[in-house]
Design a protein around this motif. Structure first.
Motif: not given
Length: 492
Positions: A14-39
């Motif tokens: 839930l917290l990772a979702a709005p952070i993705c909008l701050i990160l913006r860059e697609a590749r960075l967002v992809r890996w951040f999303t994966f880390i959140a899901s893996a956690l």
């Protein structure tokens, strides 16, 4: 930290979702999303271990004890599903990079990951919460995110598929809300375990019967039980490939969990099956779903639609197992719920690789792909064998327990029908095999390369899981039998 795991399971994505909008860059967002899901996946493993050693976990939000406050409650049933949802989510995200770059613009990618995380949040929230109204809230979060992901598909028909799902999903959600509202009106509580204690006092009233009917119909629409499945084929066929993988392997399974939770924990098995003709309804609709959807699948030229209709048929098997009304039948449902996620996850990930290279999932485009893309096609074949129920695959284990449950109940004619339904799966799987391996590649097309490793690796993790859990069933069968025993004991 350990005592806060139930809420962290939901808070992390839930917290990772709005952070993705701050990160913006697609590749960075992809890996951040994966880390959140893996956690979230790691948390789900820890929760299952904790439940197995200490029993059910109760977590009160804001320090307000249930039933006054909102309770998150983790037991064997939802811990089992939490592992399934988070593991499939993480594997799908591994393949998301190349797949989404091919199917979406870079600007859309970031928004896709935001919607993906919100959908994951909703599904995990449904599983973790012990509050009936919270189930509705999280269901709407996951549904709205699903509509968004589907609408991002590159085919314009994705918009219609999303709109169709939105209309039918809204009807289903309205029915669920009416059911929950009527339950609250009769009991004055929304906590599931408090509802289970108070409902017996008023269970003979027309209001409670009406609440149950509204709730079951609404959930059956969400889980795409025949004939309430009309939203599903287009949604799976025209959504971005990664969205199809995630939704096919998780969303309908979570809806089945909701049905199981309310039938066994809230209303109780005796009320659900003794006072209402639920058994006859579920068995009839389950069988009709198996045959109707399998026959329609045979005539599909869009392979994603073909496997979408196959999903409707497989949901029919799960509901049939529930409708038997025995421990073995429920074990079969829980097994197939887990195993079907492995099958369809592998198949739709392989199709994501085909979309990446070929750009089409039309059956004609599969000509000669058995030689050009051997690993991707082999993954589809293994997934297809699992759908049929060939020995040494997870599909065989599921259907073995389903047939065993039917024979235990002396329903051998229905057992025969289940075997015939499996033969229908042979036909639509063979259509793909025949085109891919026994037809020459189209002359006007250049040879295709194999799918990228980032798609092949998670695909084959799921393919190997299809084989491994078909041979070593200690985790899936052991846990399913344990959960089945607990649910029937609780229902008494």
């Amino acid at each position: 930290m350990i005592e806060h795991l139930p809420i962290l399971q939901v808070i992390v994505p839930l917290l990772a979702a709005p952070i993705c909008l701050i990160l913006r860059e697609a590749r960075l967002v992809r890996w951040f999303t994966f880390i959140a899901s893996a956690l979230a996946f790691v948390i789900s493993i820890l929760l299952l271990q904790q439940v197995q050693t200490q029993g059910a976990i109760s977590y009160s939000l804001g320090g307000w004890d249930a039933p006054i406050g909102i309770e998150y409650r983790i037991d064997l049933l939802n811990a089992y599903l939490l592992i399934l949802v988070t593991s499939i989510s993480s594997l799908a995200l591994l393949a998301a990079g190349p797949s989404l770059r091919k199917e979406l613009t870079e600007r859309k990618e970031t928004y896709f990951y935001v919607a993906y995380l919100l959908c994951l949040t909703g599904l995990l929230g449904i599983l973790a919460t012990g509050d009936a109204f919270n189930v509705f809230v999280f269901l709407e979060i996951s549904s709205l995110a699903s509509y968004t992901m589907i609408a991002m598909g590159r085919d314009r028909r994705a918009l219609w598929a999303s709109y169709q799902y939105l209309i039918m999903g809204t009807i289903g959600a309205t029915f669920i809300l009416i059911g929950i509202g009527l339950m609250y009106m009769m009991t004055g509580t929304l906590n599931m375990y408090d509802l289970a204690e108070r409902l017996p006092e008023v269970q003979q009233t027309k209001t409670v019967f009406t609440a149950f009917a509204f709730f079951v119909v609404g959930v059956c629409l969400k889980l795409a039980l025949f004939p309430l499945h009309l939203w599903l084929p287009n949604a799976y066929a025209y959504a971005p490939s990664i969205a199809t993988v995630f939704l096919a392997a998780t969303a309908t399974k979570v809806a089945i969990y909701v049905l199981l939770r309310f039938i066994f924990t809230v209303y109780g098995f005796e009320f659900s099956f003794s006072h209402l003709p639920l058994q006859e309804i579920l068995v009839a609709l389950g069988l009709m779903g198996v045959f109707a959807a399998s026959i329609v699948a045979i005539y599909q030229d869009n392979v994603k639609r073909l496997f979408a209709y196959s999903s409707v048929a497989q949901i029919g098997y799960m509901i049939l197992g529930l409708g038997i009304g025995s421990k073995t039948g429920l074990t079969a449902t829980l097994l197939h719920l887990f195993n079907h996620a492995l099958m369809k996850g592998a198949i739709f990930l392989a199709l994501a690789g085909l979309v990446y290279r070929v750009g089409s999932v039309n059956l004609k485009a599969f000509s000669g792909l058995g030689k050009q893309m051997p690993w991707s096609m082999a993954a589809i074949v293994v997934g297809g064998l699992s759908l049929i129920g060939v020995p040494l695959t997870v599909g065989f284990v599921s259907k073995w327990y389903l047939v065993l449950a039917l024979l235990e109940s002396n329903w051998w004619p229905i057992a025969v029908l289940v075997l015939i339904g499996s033969l229908l799966a042979v036909i639509y799987v063979w259509r793909i095999v025949e085109v891919a391996y026994f037809r020459k590649a189209m002359q006007d097309s250049a040879p295709y390369k194999e799918a990228p490793l980032m798609i092949l690796i998670p695909t084959w993790i799921l393919v190997l899981a299809n084989i491994y859990f078909g041979i070593d069933t200690s985790f899936t069968v052991g846990l399913s039998e344990q959960i089945s025993g607990v649910l029937f004991e609780g229902a008494k």
